[in-house]
Design an enzyme around this catalytic site. Structure first.
Site, PDB file in Angstrom:
ATOM      1  N   CYS A   1       0.832  -1.209   0.000  1.00 30.72           N
ATOM      2  CA  CYS A   1       0.000   0.000   0.000  1.00 30.72           C
ATOM      3  C   CYS A   1       0.869   1.262   0.000  1.00 30.72           C
ATOM      4  O   CYS A   1       1.894   1.339   0.677  1.00 30.72           O
ATOM      5  CB  CYS A   1      -0.926  -0.009   1.216  1.00 30.72           C
TER       6      CYS A   1
ATOM      7  N   CYS B   1       0.157   4.984   7.035  1.00 29.69           N
ATOM      8  CA  CYS B   1      -0.505   4.762   8.337  1.00 29.69           C
ATOM      9  C   CYS B   1       0.483   4.070   9.290  1.00 29.69           C
ATOM     10  O   CYS B   1       0.922   2.943   9.015  1.00 29.69           O
ATOM     11  CB  CYS B   1      -1.768   3.939   8.148  1.00 29.69           C
TER      12      CYS B   1
ATOM     13  N   CYS C   1       0.257   0.322  10.367  1.00 33.25           N
ATOM     14  CA  CYS C   1      -0.183  -0.710   9.417  1.00 33.25           C
ATOM     15  C   CYS C   1       0.943  -1.529   8.799  1.00 33.25           C
ATOM     16  O   CYS C   1       1.842  -0.987   8.138  1.00 33.25           O
ATOM     17  CB  CYS C   1      -1.004  -0.068   8.309  1.00 33.25           C
TER      18      CYS C   1
ATOM     19  N   CYS D   1     -16.554  -9.510   5.549  1.00 37.43           N
ATOM     20  CA  CYS D   1     -15.956  -8.208   5.291  1.00 37.43           C
ATOM     21  C   CYS D   1     -14.682  -8.358   4.472  1.00 37.43           C
ATOM     22  O   CYS D   1     -13.745  -9.048   4.883  1.00 37.43           O
ATOM     23  CB  CYS D   1     -15.662  -7.529   6.628  1.00 37.43           C
TER      24      CYS D   1
ATOM     25  N   CYS E   1     -19.676  -6.539   3.643  1.00 34.80           N
ATOM     26  CA  CYS E   1     -18.974  -5.339   4.090  1.00 34.80           C
ATOM     27  C   CYS E   1     -17.687  -5.252   3.282  1.00 34.80           C
ATOM     28  O   CYS E   1     -17.107  -6.288   2.931  1.00 34.80           O
ATOM     29  CB  CYS E   1     -18.666  -5.450   5.586  1.00 34.80           C
TER      30      CYS E   1
ATOM     31  N   CYS F   1     -19.672   1.801   8.759  1.00 35.19           N
ATOM     32  CA  CYS F   1     -18.895   1.123   9.796  1.00 35.19           C
ATOM     33  C   CYS F   1     -17.652   1.984   9.994  1.00 35.19           C
ATOM     34  O   CYS F   1     -16.816   2.093   9.089  1.00 35.19           O
ATOM     35  CB  CYS F   1     -18.523  -0.279   9.327  1.00 35.19           C
TER      36      CYS F   1
ATOM     37  N   ARG G   1     -17.987  -2.758  18.031  1.00 33.90           N
ATOM     38  CA  ARG G   1     -17.234  -3.997  17.780  1.00 33.90           C
ATOM     39  C   ARG G   1     -15.903  -4.013  18.508  1.00 33.90           C
ATOM     40  O   ARG G   1     -15.078  -3.111  18.360  1.00 33.90           O
ATOM     41  CB  ARG G   1     -17.006  -4.200  16.281  1.00 33.90           C
TER      42      ARG G   1
HETATM   43  N1  SAM Z   1      -6.754   0.336   3.124  1.00 27.45           N
HETATM   44  C1  SAM Z   1      -8.044   0.637   3.571  1.00 27.45           C
HETATM   45  C2  SAM Z   1      -8.075   1.828   4.512  1.00 27.45           C
HETATM   46  O1  SAM Z   1      -7.087   2.122   5.140  1.00 27.45           O
HETATM   47  O2  SAM Z   1      -9.144   2.443   4.601  1.00 27.45           O
HETATM   48  C3  SAM Z   1      -8.773  -0.524   4.216  1.00 27.45           C
HETATM   49  C4  SAM Z   1      -8.041  -1.484   5.129  1.00 27.45           C
HETATM   50  S1  SAM Z   1      -7.335  -0.824   6.629  1.00 27.45           S
HETATM   51  C5  SAM Z   1      -6.214  -2.101   7.068  1.00 27.45           C
HETATM   52  C6  SAM Z   1      -8.674  -0.836   7.791  1.00 27.45           C
HETATM   53  C7  SAM Z   1      -8.421  -0.394   9.182  1.00 27.45           C
HETATM   54  O3  SAM Z   1      -7.763  -1.401   9.914  1.00 27.45           O
HETATM   55  C8  SAM Z   1      -7.583   0.830   9.430  1.00 27.45           C
HETATM   56  O4  SAM Z   1      -8.255   2.023   9.214  1.00 27.45           O
HETATM   57  C9  SAM Z   1      -7.225   0.679  10.892  1.00 27.45           C
HETATM   58  O5  SAM Z   1      -8.189   1.313  11.709  1.00 27.45           O
HETATM   59  C10 SAM Z   1      -7.251  -0.841  11.104  1.00 27.45           C
HETATM   60  N2  SAM Z   1      -5.899  -1.361  11.369  1.00 27.45           N
HETATM   61  C11 SAM Z   1      -4.914  -1.523  10.469  1.00 27.45           C
HETATM   62  N3  SAM Z   1      -3.795  -1.978  11.067  1.00 27.45           N
HETATM   63  C12 SAM Z   1      -4.074  -2.116  12.388  1.00 27.45           C
HETATM   64  C13 SAM Z   1      -3.310  -2.528  13.518  1.00 27.45           C
HETATM   65  N4  SAM Z   1      -2.036  -2.872  13.410  1.00 27.45           N
HETATM   66  N5  SAM Z   1      -3.917  -2.550  14.731  1.00 27.45           N
HETATM   67  C14 SAM Z   1      -5.217  -2.173  14.840  1.00 27.45           C
HETATM   68  N6  SAM Z   1      -5.979  -1.777  13.797  1.00 27.45           N
HETATM   69  C15 SAM Z   1      -5.419  -1.724  12.590  1.00 27.45           C
HETATM   70  C1  DTB Z   2     -11.342  -2.512  11.510  1.00 27.67           C
HETATM   71  O1  DTB Z   2     -11.690  -1.503  12.166  1.00 27.67           O
HETATM   72  N1  DTB Z   2     -10.491  -3.428  11.939  1.00 27.67           N
HETATM   73  C2  DTB Z   2     -10.248  -4.433  10.936  1.00 27.67           C
HETATM   74  C3  DTB Z   2     -11.258  -4.044   9.814  1.00 27.67           C
HETATM   75  N2  DTB Z   2     -11.786  -2.796  10.293  1.00 27.67           N
HETATM   76  C4  DTB Z   2     -10.844  -3.995   8.442  1.00 27.67           C
HETATM   77  C5  DTB Z   2      -8.834  -4.547  10.509  1.00 27.67           C
HETATM   78  C6  DTB Z   2      -7.881  -4.812  11.659  1.00 27.67           C
HETATM   79  C7  DTB Z   2      -6.546  -5.011  11.063  1.00 27.67           C
HETATM   80  C8  DTB Z   2      -5.508  -5.459  12.057  1.00 27.67           C
HETATM   81  C9  DTB Z   2      -4.171  -5.613  11.459  1.00 27.67           C
HETATM   82  C10 DTB Z   2      -4.073  -6.656  10.387  1.00 27.67           C
HETATM   83  O2  DTB Z   2      -4.572  -7.804  10.565  1.00 27.67           O
HETATM   84  O3  DTB Z   2      -3.443  -6.392   9.352  1.00 27.67           O
HETATM   85 FE1  SF4 Z   3      -2.886   1.229   3.364  1.00 23.38          FE
HETATM   86 FE2  SF4 Z   3      -2.829   0.094   5.745  1.00 23.38          FE
HETATM   87 FE3  SF4 Z   3      -3.288   2.697   5.560  1.00 23.38          FE
HETATM   88 FE4  SF4 Z   3      -5.167   0.952   4.697  1.00 23.38          FE
HETATM   89  S1  SF4 Z   3      -4.449   1.204   6.798  1.00 23.38           S
HETATM   90  S2  SF4 Z   3      -4.431   2.792   3.651  1.00 23.38           S
HETATM   91  S3  SF4 Z   3      -3.838  -0.700   3.955  1.00 23.38           S
HETATM   92  S4  SF4 Z   3      -1.382   1.631   4.980  1.00 23.38           S
END
Ligand code: SAM
Ligand code: DTB
Ligand code: SF4
Length: 334
Positions: free
Chosen positions: A74, A78, A81, A118, A149, A209, A281
């Site tokens: 990506c 973030c 992430c 989802c 979702c 959501c 959730r």
């Molecule tokens: N890329 C898209 C976005 O960012 O909108 C969708 C997927 S993204 C992984 C969805 C959500 O997962 C993020 O907004 C964040 O709130 C959550 N998330 C990602 N990594 C995480 C982590 N290490 N711990 C907790 N929540 C996480």
């Molecule tokens: C949300 O709030 N939590 C989920 C879902 N929406 C997409 C994602 C959590 C991701 C945790 C880190 C991972 O597994 O990569």
């Molecule tokens: Fe990309 Fe992760 Fe940010 Fe979603 S949360 S935009 S997958 S870096």
């Protein structure tokens, strides 16, 4: 004079009644929400549980299963992430998953008792050529009798309508944190970008959501600030995921001080009180959470979980472990 005072009392009562009877939701100030966090733990949980029982079956928990349909690589930054290309984590980038693999994962989720499926993609924002195969996935998962979702990043004009037409029930797009802390975590998209996507989802009549992540080093004020943003939306989200940061080696937030588990429970309770009709959730972070803390989260008003051994790239409790926990607590999946 006395009559004037009496009349103004009647006026205030009238206004209170109008607020109660109309659809106007209460606006929460950050200070009021901090006030909830500061309550004695027992009082806070009691209030949250009381509010919860006014709107929901206290022993029902909604279960959603997640699948990463496009992993890693990506462009965004973030800080939490593992899927951001710029951080060196163990996640390997994979292209969009073929339709048949998505459908077999959805079938397995349904057989295991999930009611919602989802699909998550590590995109900043889907291009039209990305969206088309996802529309097909949504239509076919919906046809299986599952709620659908998706979380695909920021949406452009017209994309939410296409998702709606394909049969999308919920779109997940998180605010992640309070506006004041946001810039410490993400710089490649703004808070307003997120709000714009959420408006597009609402306007297309898709359920929203939207939640965030706790334990990223934010202050209590900022945890309350995130909840204020969510609760004060014109219509609060139908579903509010509260994630506990899953710390992944190689990401900037790896090594952040661990949050006290009771503070996490307090956040769930404050979410329940400020958003009485939303599903709250208990999201990422359950794998490392003692079942006693999870039980406290359910008592505090959490009524939805991610179910299945994987979130997107990190672990989640085994389905069997969750079935046992539900049985111990007398919870039924919904
Ligand atoms: N890329 C898209 C976005 O960012 O909108 C969708 C997927 S993204 C992984 C969805 C959500 O997962 C993020 O907004 C964040 O709130 C959550 N998330 C990602 N990594 C995480 C982590 N290490 N711990 C907790 N929540 C996480
Ligand atoms: C949300 O709030 N939590 C989920 C879902 N929406 C997409 C994602 C959590 C991701 C945790 C880190 C991972 O597994 O990569
Ligand atoms: Fe990309 Fe992760 Fe940010 Fe979603 S949360 S935009 S997958 S870096």
């Amino acid at each position: 004079m006395l009559e004037q005072v009496a009349n103004s009392v009647i006026d205030i009562r009238g206004i209170e009644r109008t607020i109660r009877e109309s659809k106007i939701e209460k606006r929460w100030s950050v200070e009021e929400i901090v006030g909830l966090f500061e309550m004695p733990f027992s009082d806070l949980i009691h209030q949250a549980q009381t509010v919860h029982r006014e709107h929901f079956d206290p022993n029902a928990v909604q279960v959603s299963t997640l699948l990463s349909i496009k992993t890693g690589g990506c462009s965004e930054d973030c800080g939490y992430c593992p899927q951001a290309a710029r951080y060196h984590t163990e996640v390997e980038a994979e292209p969009l998953m073929p339709l048949d693999e998505v459908l077999s994962a959805a079938r397995a989720a349904k057989e295991n008792g999930a009611s919602r499926f989802c699909m998550g993609a590590a995109w900043r924002s889907p291009k039209q050529r990305d969206l088309e195969p996802v529309l097909k996935m949504i239509a076919e998962v919906k046809a299986m009798g599952l709620e659908t979702c998706a979380t695909l990043g920021m949406l452009k004009d017209g994309q939410a309508e296409q998702l709606k037409d394909a049969g999308l029930d919920y779109y997940n797009h998180n605010l992640d944190t309070a506006p004041e802390f946001y810039g410490d975590v993400i710089t490649t998209r703004t808070y307003q970008d997120r709000l714009d996507t959420l408006d597009r989802v609402r306007d297309a009549d898709i359920n929203v959501c939207c939640g965030g992540i706790i334990g990223m080093g934010e202050s209590r004020n900022q945890r309350a600030g995130l909840l204020a943003q969510l609760a004060n939306m014109e219509r609060p989200p139908e579903s509010v995921p509260i994630n506990l940061l899953t710390q992944v080696e190689g990401t900037p937030l790896h090594g952040t001080d661990e949050l006290d588990p009771f503070e996490f429970v307090r956040t769930i309770a404050a979410a329940r009180i400020t958003m009485p009709k939303s599903y709250v959730r208990l999201s990422a972070g359950r794998q490392s959470m003692h079942e006693g803390i999870q039980a406290l989260c359910f008592i505090a008003g959490a009524n939805s979980i991610f179910y299945g051994e994987k979130l997107l790239t990190t672990g989640n409790p085994e389905a069997e472990t969750d079935k046992k926990l539900f049985a111990k607590l007398g919870i039924h999946p919904a």
